[in-house]
Design a protein around this motif. Structure first.
Motif, PDB file in Angstrom:
ATOM      1  N   GLN A 127       0.945  -0.959  -0.400  1.00 37.26           N
ATOM      2  CA  GLN A 127       0.288  -0.114   0.217  1.00 37.26           C
ATOM      3  C   GLN A 127       1.209   1.005  -0.519  1.00 37.26           C
ATOM      4  O   GLN A 127       1.816   1.290   0.190  1.00 37.26           O
ATOM      5  CB  GLN A 127      -0.843  -0.187   1.019  1.00 37.26           C
ATOM      6  N   VAL A 128       0.405   2.378  -0.162  1.00 36.90           N
ATOM      7  CA  VAL A 128       0.981   3.783  -0.337  1.00 36.90           C
ATOM      8  C   VAL A 128       0.086   4.957  -0.215  1.00 36.90           C
ATOM      9  O   VAL A 128      -0.926   4.639  -0.228  1.00 36.90           O
ATOM     10  CB  VAL A 128       1.263   4.021  -2.001  1.00 36.90           C
TER      11      VAL A 128
ATOM     12  N   THR B 227       5.352   0.537   0.256  1.00 40.57           N
ATOM     13  CA  THR B 227       5.700  -0.005  -1.181  1.00 40.57           C
ATOM     14  C   THR B 227       6.181   0.699  -1.779  1.00 40.57           C
ATOM     15  O   THR B 227       4.637   0.972  -2.936  1.00 40.57           O
ATOM     16  CB  THR B 227       5.061  -1.511  -1.256  1.00 40.57           C
ATOM     17  N   ILE B 228       7.324   1.636  -2.306  1.00 42.89           N
ATOM     18  CA  ILE B 228       7.695   2.152  -3.265  1.00 42.89           C
ATOM     19  C   ILE B 228       8.746   2.171  -4.646  1.00 42.89           C
ATOM     20  O   ILE B 228       9.703   1.466  -3.944  1.00 42.89           O
ATOM     21  CB  ILE B 228       7.428   4.012  -3.496  1.00 42.89           C
TER      22      ILE B 228
ATOM     23  N   GLN C 177       4.727   2.997  -8.670  1.00 48.55           N
ATOM     24  CA  GLN C 177       4.854   2.017  -8.798  1.00 48.55           C
ATOM     25  C   GLN C 177       5.039   0.908  -7.753  1.00 48.55           C
ATOM     26  O   GLN C 177       6.826   1.353  -6.966  1.00 48.55           O
ATOM     27  CB  GLN C 177       6.106   1.994 -10.227  1.00 48.55           C
ATOM     28  N   THR C 178       4.584  -0.043  -7.547  1.00 51.28           N
ATOM     29  CA  THR C 178       4.919  -0.782  -6.791  1.00 51.28           C
ATOM     30  C   THR C 178       5.645  -1.873  -6.164  1.00 51.28           C
ATOM     31  O   THR C 178       7.029  -1.900  -5.332  1.00 51.28           O
ATOM     32  CB  THR C 178       3.686  -1.220  -5.053  1.00 51.28           C
ATOM     33  N   THR C 179       5.823  -2.469  -7.665  1.00 52.11           N
ATOM     34  CA  THR C 179       6.385  -3.218  -7.857  1.00 52.11           C
ATOM     35  C   THR C 179       7.784  -3.343  -9.355  1.00 52.11           C
ATOM     36  O   THR C 179       6.614  -2.931 -10.452  1.00 52.11           O
ATOM     37  CB  THR C 179       5.939  -4.844  -8.621  1.00 52.11           C
TER      38      THR C 179
ATOM     39  N   TYR D   2      -2.416   7.489  -6.801  1.00 54.40           N
ATOM     40  CA  TYR D   2      -2.358   7.814  -5.821  1.00 54.40           C
ATOM     41  C   TYR D   2      -3.407   9.821  -4.829  1.00 54.40           C
ATOM     42  O   TYR D   2      -1.959   9.815  -5.259  1.00 54.40           O
ATOM     43  CB  TYR D   2      -1.320   7.331  -4.902  1.00 54.40           C
TER      44      TYR D   2
END
Length: 122
Positions: free
Chosen positions: A1-2, A27-28, A101-103, A111
């Motif tokens: 989550q961001v 998670t960034i 982008q989290t991954t 967001y």
């Protein structure tokens, strides 16, 4: 989550200055464009205020052009907005927005922060 968290809002007099900050956490993997928007109480739409790209390119809405500066710190995942010579019509809730982008390799998603109130009084 961001999560995006804005800070720096408050009550300012006409002609004064204000600097807003927004910190992204969670998670960034990467952040693309970062933007500021604002929403006047009673209005449904959010007005875009400023954008800063990863290249450092910036652009501002006509309503704040010449009075505002947007900047970012990619080491801290933050974006800031400074507005000088504040006017009563700058009164609004200010929101930051980021494409995150989290991954690595995955798509970027938008967001939003929860907003911070700016009130300009005469």
């Amino acid at each position: 989550q961001v999560q995006l968290v804005e800070s720096g809002g408050g009550l300012v007099q006409v002609g004064g200055s204000l600097e807003l900050s927004c910190a992204a956490s969670g998670t960034i993997a990467s952040i693309n464009d970062m933007r500021w928007y604002r929403q006047v109480p009673g209005k449904e739409e959010r007005e875009w205020v400023a954008l800063i790209a990863t290249t450092g390119f910036t652009t501002h809405a006509n309503s704040v052009k010449g009075r505002s500066t947007i900047s970012r710190d990619d080491n801290k995942n933050t974006v800031s907005l400074r507005i000088n010579n504040l006017k009563s019509e700058d009164t609004a809730v200010y929101y930051c927005n980021a494409e995150v982008q989290t991954t690595p390799g995955d798509s970027f998603h938008n967001y939003w922060g929860q907003g911070t109130q700016v009130t300009v009084s005469s």
